[in-house]
Design a protein around this motif. Structure first.
Motif: not given
Length: 250
Positions: A13-19, A145-149, A46-49, A38-43
């Motif tokens: 759901k969140f591009s930041e989590n993908v990053g 848990l957070n996705l990235a965690q 995502a990239r800063p994360m 992905p419903p609304a992926f924004d590169m």
């Protein structure tokens, strides 16, 4: 290190989590990241994360329309879940999964580890595509848990296993493992055959197939064993008169 390991994120759901997940993958030596629908992926979000190392994974990011497409080439598929019970049986921890995952990787096989969307996790139909289910134990008071965690915890356990078991991976495997797509074709053939001999209950065959699916995925099916079982299914169809007119050759 873990070149044959693929991390699959289903409908994040969140591009930041993908990053952040890309950064976690880079930390543990995972080089392949796939997003499913992905419903609304924004590169740009995502990239800063991802930081610089994770950014390299984002540059090679793959997007698949379905989970089946994303894992089709894998020899083993592990799904992650926080929900237990019902269809979600035989769940193991990341540490328990890691040794088996590394053994498959070290033999040259591909493994996919699948993570569901942040709000709901994997659906039942999606967990059906996973040979084993993995859950990360947490305190009862805070199970989310957070996705990235979650990606970091699972990949860390696999990374640890790769360090501990690398010396055992010298002997080549006599037969490659069956791919996910091959196992799915076998499950379809078994389902048809077991229904034909009234072994499965016709009212909900997918549910009653679960123990069969879990058993086959647990034993690590090889390609020659896949061929053997497909031959058994063909022989059953012939014996029941539902196959071709000519008896199949062994």
């Amino acid at each position: 290190m873990l070149d044959n390991l693929t991390v699959v994120l289903v409908r994040p759901k969140f591009s930041e989590n993908v990053g952040a997940a890309a950064r976690a993958c880079a930390n543990m030596g995972v080089s392949r990241l796939v997003l499913v629908d992905p419903p609304a992926f924004d590169m740009e979000r995502a990239r800063p994360m991802a930081t610089s190392k994770g950014g390299l994974l984002l540059d090679r990011l793959e997007i698949a329309a379905t989970l089946a497409e994303a894992v089709a080439g894998a020899e083993a598929v592990y799904g992650t879940t926080a929900r237990l019970g019902g269809w979600r049986k035989g769940v193991i921890t990341p540490g328990q999964a890691a040794d088996g995952i590394w053994r498959t990787l070290s033999a040259g096989g591909g493994v996919a580890v699948v993570f569901g969307p942040e709000d709901a996790g994997l659906a039942n139909q999606e967990t059906r595509l996973c040979g084993r289910l993995v859950t990360i134990p947490t305190a009862d008071e805070a199970t989310s848990l957070n996705l990235a965690q979650a990606v970091l915890v699972v990949c860390y356990e696999i990374f640890k296993a790769s360090k501990g078991l690398a010396e055992e991976a010298d002997e080549p495997s006599p037969s490659r493992a069956a791919t996910h797509a091959e196992r799915e074709s076998l499950f379809a053939a078994l389902r048809e055959s077991l229904l034909a001999i009234d072994f499965l209950k016709a009212d909900n065959p997918e549910y009653w197939m679960l123990p069969v699916r879990r058993f086959i995925d647990r034993v690590g099916l090889k390609r020659h064993e896949f061929n053997l079982l497909m031959g058994v299914c063909r022989q059953i169809k012939w014996a029941l008169g539902t196959g071709r007119d000519k008896k199949p050759q062994a």
